[in-house]
Design a protein around this motif. Structure first.
Motif, PDB file in Angstrom:
ATOM      1  N   ILE A  56     -11.283  -1.243   6.669  1.00 53.50           N
ATOM      2  CA  ILE A  56     -11.409  -0.080   5.782  1.00 53.50           C
ATOM      3  C   ILE A  56     -11.935  -0.510   4.420  1.00 53.50           C
ATOM      4  O   ILE A  56     -12.835   0.129   3.845  1.00 53.50           O
ATOM      5  CB  ILE A  56     -10.044   0.631   5.631  1.00 53.50           C
ATOM      6  CG1 ILE A  56      -9.594   1.207   6.970  1.00 53.50           C
ATOM      7  CG2 ILE A  56     -10.126   1.736   4.578  1.00 53.50           C
ATOM      8  CD1 ILE A  56      -8.219   1.834   6.930  1.00 53.50           C
ATOM      9  N   SER A  57     -11.401  -1.615   3.898  1.00 56.04           N
ATOM     10  CA  SER A  57     -11.839  -2.105   2.592  1.00 56.04           C
ATOM     11  C   SER A  57     -13.312  -2.489   2.598  1.00 56.04           C
ATOM     12  O   SER A  57     -14.058  -2.151   1.673  1.00 56.04           O
ATOM     13  CB  SER A  57     -10.987  -3.310   2.189  1.00 56.04           C
ATOM     14  OG  SER A  57     -11.446  -3.880   0.982  1.00 56.04           O
ATOM     15  N   GLY A  58     -13.750  -3.173   3.664  1.00 59.43           N
ATOM     16  CA  GLY A  58     -15.158  -3.573   3.739  1.00 59.43           C
ATOM     17  C   GLY A  58     -16.103  -2.392   3.860  1.00 59.43           C
ATOM     18  O   GLY A  58     -17.141  -2.339   3.196  1.00 59.43           O
ATOM     19  N   VAL A  59     -15.726  -1.438   4.721  1.00 58.21           N
ATOM     20  CA  VAL A  59     -16.576  -0.248   4.906  1.00 58.21           C
ATOM     21  C   VAL A  59     -16.642   0.571   3.621  1.00 58.21           C
ATOM     22  O   VAL A  59     -17.708   1.043   3.210  1.00 58.21           O
ATOM     23  CB  VAL A  59     -16.043   0.605   6.068  1.00 58.21           C
ATOM     24  CG1 VAL A  59     -16.766   1.936   6.129  1.00 58.21           C
ATOM     25  CG2 VAL A  59     -16.204  -0.129   7.386  1.00 58.21           C
ATOM     26  N   SER A 113      -2.611   2.911  -2.989  1.00 58.86           N
ATOM     27  CA  SER A 113      -3.778   3.187  -2.143  1.00 58.86           C
ATOM     28  C   SER A 113      -4.855   3.930  -2.923  1.00 58.86           C
ATOM     29  O   SER A 113      -6.053   3.619  -2.805  1.00 58.86           O
ATOM     30  CB  SER A 113      -3.349   4.001  -0.918  1.00 58.86           C
ATOM     31  OG  SER A 113      -2.441   3.278  -0.122  1.00 58.86           O
ATOM     32  N   PHE A 114      -4.457   4.900  -3.733  1.00 60.38           N
ATOM     33  CA  PHE A 114      -5.428   5.607  -4.575  1.00 60.38           C
ATOM     34  C   PHE A 114      -6.025   4.659  -5.611  1.00 60.38           C
ATOM     35  O   PHE A 114      -7.229   4.737  -5.910  1.00 60.38           O
ATOM     36  CB  PHE A 114      -4.759   6.799  -5.263  1.00 60.38           C
ATOM     37  CG  PHE A 114      -4.771   8.054  -4.450  1.00 60.38           C
ATOM     38  CD1 PHE A 114      -5.847   8.925  -4.504  1.00 60.38           C
ATOM     39  CD2 PHE A 114      -3.716   8.362  -3.602  1.00 60.38           C
ATOM     40  CE1 PHE A 114      -5.867  10.087  -3.752  1.00 60.38           C
ATOM     41  CE2 PHE A 114      -3.726   9.517  -2.838  1.00 60.38           C
ATOM     42  CZ  PHE A 114      -4.799  10.389  -2.903  1.00 60.38           C
ATOM     43  N   TRP A 115      -5.205   3.782  -6.158  1.00 60.57           N
ATOM     44  CA  TRP A 115      -5.711   2.836  -7.162  1.00 60.57           C
ATOM     45  C   TRP A 115      -6.668   1.824  -6.527  1.00 60.57           C
ATOM     46  O   TRP A 115      -7.671   1.456  -7.119  1.00 60.57           O
ATOM     47  CB  TRP A 115      -4.532   2.114  -7.824  1.00 60.57           C
ATOM     48  CG  TRP A 115      -4.949   1.070  -8.813  1.00 60.57           C
ATOM     49  CD1 TRP A 115      -4.782  -0.278  -8.714  1.00 60.57           C
ATOM     50  CD2 TRP A 115      -5.617   1.286 -10.056  1.00 60.57           C
ATOM     51  NE1 TRP A 115      -5.294  -0.915  -9.803  1.00 60.57           N
ATOM     52  CE2 TRP A 115      -5.822   0.035 -10.656  1.00 60.57           C
ATOM     53  CE3 TRP A 115      -6.067   2.432 -10.715  1.00 60.57           C
ATOM     54  CZ2 TRP A 115      -6.447  -0.121 -11.881  1.00 60.57           C
ATOM     55  CZ3 TRP A 115      -6.704   2.280 -11.942  1.00 60.57           C
ATOM     56  CH2 TRP A 115      -6.883   1.016 -12.512  1.00 60.57           C
ATOM     57  N   PHE A 116      -6.348   1.386  -5.309  1.00 60.77           N
ATOM     58  CA  PHE A 116      -7.215   0.440  -4.597  1.00 60.77           C
ATOM     59  C   PHE A 116      -8.589   1.065  -4.327  1.00 60.77           C
ATOM     60  O   PHE A 116      -9.630   0.437  -4.541  1.00 60.77           O
ATOM     61  CB  PHE A 116      -6.544   0.024  -3.289  1.00 60.77           C
ATOM     62  CG  PHE A 116      -7.427  -0.793  -2.396  1.00 60.77           C
ATOM     63  CD1 PHE A 116      -7.663  -2.135  -2.664  1.00 60.77           C
ATOM     64  CD2 PHE A 116      -8.025  -0.220  -1.271  1.00 60.77           C
ATOM     65  CE1 PHE A 116      -8.482  -2.892  -1.841  1.00 60.77           C
ATOM     66  CE2 PHE A 116      -8.850  -0.962  -0.447  1.00 60.77           C
ATOM     67  CZ  PHE A 116      -9.079  -2.307  -0.730  1.00 60.77           C
ATOM     68  N   GLN A 158     -14.666  -2.509  -9.685  1.00 59.34           N
ATOM     69  CA  GLN A 158     -13.796  -3.320 -10.530  1.00 59.34           C
ATOM     70  C   GLN A 158     -12.730  -4.066  -9.733  1.00 59.34           C
ATOM     71  O   GLN A 158     -12.169  -5.038 -10.204  1.00 59.34           O
ATOM     72  CB  GLN A 158     -13.101  -2.428 -11.577  1.00 59.34           C
ATOM     73  CG  GLN A 158     -14.048  -1.748 -12.535  1.00 59.34           C
ATOM     74  CD  GLN A 158     -14.838  -2.744 -13.365  1.00 59.34           C
ATOM     75  OE1 GLN A 158     -14.287  -3.721 -13.879  1.00 59.34           O
ATOM     76  NE2 GLN A 158     -16.135  -2.509 -13.491  1.00 59.34           N
ATOM     77  N   GLY A 159     -12.417  -3.614  -8.529  1.00 62.46           N
ATOM     78  CA  GLY A 159     -11.369  -4.237  -7.738  1.00 62.46           C
ATOM     79  C   GLY A 159      -9.990  -3.880  -8.264  1.00 62.46           C
ATOM     80  O   GLY A 159      -9.831  -3.148  -9.243  1.00 62.46           O
ATOM     81  N   SER A 160      -8.962  -4.396  -7.603  1.00 59.15           N
ATOM     82  CA  SER A 160      -7.584  -4.147  -8.020  1.00 59.15           C
ATOM     83  C   SER A 160      -6.721  -5.316  -7.568  1.00 59.15           C
ATOM     84  O   SER A 160      -7.163  -6.189  -6.812  1.00 59.15           O
ATOM     85  CB  SER A 160      -7.061  -2.831  -7.430  1.00 59.15           C
ATOM     86  OG  SER A 160      -6.963  -2.932  -6.025  1.00 59.15           O
ATOM     87  N   PHE A 178       0.833  -1.201   0.000  1.00 60.58           N
ATOM     88  CA  PHE A 178       0.000   0.000   0.000  1.00 60.58           C
ATOM     89  C   PHE A 178       0.869   1.253   0.000  1.00 60.58           C
ATOM     90  O   PHE A 178       0.983   1.973   1.000  1.00 60.58           O
ATOM     91  CB  PHE A 178      -0.943   0.003   1.204  1.00 60.58           C
ATOM     92  CG  PHE A 178      -2.157  -0.854   1.003  1.00 60.58           C
ATOM     93  CD1 PHE A 178      -3.259  -0.370   0.323  1.00 60.58           C
ATOM     94  CD2 PHE A 178      -2.175  -2.167   1.458  1.00 60.58           C
ATOM     95  CE1 PHE A 178      -4.380  -1.156   0.130  1.00 60.58           C
ATOM     96  CE2 PHE A 178      -3.291  -2.962   1.268  1.00 60.58           C
ATOM     97  CZ  PHE A 178      -4.393  -2.461   0.595  1.00 60.58           C
ATOM     98  N   THR A 179       1.489   1.500  -1.160  1.00 58.38           N
ATOM     99  CA  THR A 179       2.136   2.789  -1.366  1.00 58.38           C
ATOM    100  C   THR A 179       1.041   3.831  -1.602  1.00 58.38           C
ATOM    101  O   THR A 179      -0.141   3.491  -1.720  1.00 58.38           O
ATOM    102  CB  THR A 179       3.076   2.721  -2.566  1.00 58.38           C
ATOM    103  OG1 THR A 179       2.302   2.421  -3.740  1.00 58.38           O
ATOM    104  CG2 THR A 179       4.146   1.652  -2.384  1.00 58.38           C
ATOM    105  N   MET A 180       1.410   5.092  -1.681  1.00 66.79           N
ATOM    106  CA  MET A 180       0.408   6.137  -1.902  1.00 66.79           C
ATOM    107  C   MET A 180      -0.328   5.921  -3.214  1.00 66.79           C
ATOM    108  O   MET A 180      -1.560   6.026  -3.285  1.00 66.79           O
ATOM    109  CB  MET A 180       1.077   7.510  -1.873  1.00 66.79           C
ATOM    110  CG  MET A 180       0.096   8.679  -1.979  1.00 66.79           C
ATOM    111  SD  MET A 180      -1.013   8.800  -0.572  1.00 66.79           S
ATOM    112  CE  MET A 180       0.106   9.493   0.661  1.00 66.79           C
TER     113      MET A 180
END
Length: 464
Positions: A188-191, A163-166, A174-176, A158-160
């Protein structure tokens, strides 16, 4: 209404004519119709005399008068009326506005501007928040070389940028390729995924309504809107019952409208047809009785009724004072009304012409899709903030547990271990890799076996 045949003979037709023919048939009398010279219902002149149909009845040049003859006190003092055969009120006739052309960015309309701004802010915050929590959590650091379990560095995905792409992948459903590992980042991902699910579903549902609904912008909605502006002129038939209604009005809105009309005499017309023609010309609203107004609306698709009725009154058949026919005709009107004959006649004249205008935007303009604002979607933002708070709490616990275990294994004090971990974690511009000693809590069993279970040499780089 009237029409002329090939021999230029005048023939009358309409609801009133059909009703009069039915009354004459049931009461067994014949009718001879003629039109008054000025073609008006009539109004009182300054010398006390009357014009139009009322003047004709006063002079007893006719036995009855039929048309848009409203029953009111002033007229009842000089002529007699039968029981009302139709009830109505004053309404506003206005030209139907043109449809608003579709906007280039109409796909943004399902959400209020405030929602779009909040969503962009939430996306940026989630991206930075995920990066920060992932950097704090010890479980997001992993060995970048799967074939080398004894690597001396660990890497954080999780670089910056990641993180934006995720966050963008979740927002676009679409997911990543980046996946969270720690409990805090998974929360955080679930919320965030739940937040985007509600947001995208609401947007999709509302977008269909906005793309299929044609909007029309009507500058006035009722009489109050009309009285508050001067760009659109409005008037009524001079000397008629509508004219008298506004002239004697005591309600502030109607008084204001009368002051405007009385100061602009050109807004008055002598006939309703003239007023309808002015409405079709644009920038003019005609105040007339609702029954003929709705007939005109049904016949002309470019006209519309604005607002509701301003008052309530009735149409009656006028007769000279003390006419012997009043009670007889009144009783017949009541009988036709109770047997629903008048209702069937009304439906024939007002509903038959409706199909050609059915495809107008009446139903469309009254079903405007409402933009979704904070009142609708505020709860999902609250849920998002709650999820962030929970993830931060877990990340802090993970960080503290890791610092305690790491300080014991490295034979450091708890304060120095926490300070060292904090210094590395808060360095957001730092590398995405870090030495194993800051992450591993146990000494490699393989290395322990190589030293025969003895403590590691002080000068070994592998244990520094």
């Amino acid at each position: 209404m009237k029409k002329h045949d090939k021999n230029n003979n005048t023939h009358f037709y309409g609801f009133a004519k059909d009703m009069l023919d039915r009354i004459a048939q049931n009461l067994n009398f014949s009718v001879s119709l003629f039109e008054v010279a000025d073609e008006t219902t009539g109004h009182r002149l300054e010398n006390g005399s009357w014009t139009g149909m009322i003047g004709t009845l006063i002079k007893k040049e006719a036995d009855l008068a039929l048309g848009e003859l409203t029953i009111n006190y002033e007229r009842s003092s000089v002529i007699d009326f039968t029981k009302p055969f139709m009830n109505m009120g004053i309404s506003i006739l206005f030209k139907r506005p043109k449809q608003d052309p579709p906007k280039l960015f109409s796909f943004l309309q399902p959400f209020h501007d405030r929602i779009w701004m909040c969503m962009i802010g939430a996306y940026a915050f989630v991206s930075v928040y995920t990066f920060a929590v992932a950097r704090v959590s010890p479980y997001e650091w992993k060995n970048p070389h799967a074939c080398n379990p004894d690597s001396d560095t660990l890497e954080n995905e999780f670089t910056m940028l990641n993180s934006f792409w995720f966050a963008m992948g979740s927002l676009m459903l679409q997911g990543s390729e980046v996946a969270p590992r720690a409990s805090s980042t998974r929360i955080i991902s679930g919320v965030w995924s739940f937040f985007t699910l509600i947001l995208i579903s609401s947007y999709t549902a509302n977008l269909a309504a906005f793309l299929t609904i044609t909007r029309m912008s009507t500058p006035i909605q009722n009489a109050d809107d009309l009285s508050k502006q001067t760009a659109i002129k409005y008037g009524c038939q001079y000397g008629g019952s509508t004219y008298r209604f506004f002239q004697k009005a005591k309600i502030p809105t109607y008084e204001k409208m009368w002051n405007f009309m009385s100061q602009n005499p050109d807004v008055f017309v002598n006939k309703s047809q003239m007023g309808i023609a002015k409405v079709k010309g644009g920038k003019y609203a005609y105040l007339m009785e609702s029954t003929p107004l709705r007939y005109q609306v049904s016949k002309n698709c470019d006209l519309m009724e604005v607002g509701g009725e301003l008052d309530s009154k009735g149409y009656g058949i006028g007769l000279p004072k003390n006419s012997p026919y009043r009670d007889i005709i009144s009783n017949e009107i009541l009988r036709l009304s109770e047997s629903q004959v008048l209702l069937r006649m009304y439906n024939e004249w007002w509903d038959v012409s409706q199909p050609k205008c059915e495809q107008r935007e009446d139903s469309v303009s009254s079903t405007n899709a409402a933009q979704l604002g904070m009142d609708n979607l505020g709860g999902v933002f609250v849920f998002l903030v709650g999820g962030f708070a929970l993830a931060l709490t877990i990340a802090i616990l993970e960080f503290c547990v890791n610092a305690v275990v790491s300080s014991k294994s490295d034979r450091q004090t708890l304060c120095s271990g926490l300070a060292e971990e904090c210094k590395f974690s808060v360095n957001c511009c730092g590398p995405s890799k870090k030495p194993v000693r800051l992450m591993k809590h146990k000494i490699s069993k393989k290395l322990l076996k190589g030293y025969g279970g003895r403590s590691h040499p002080r000068g070994s780089d592998s244990f520094t």
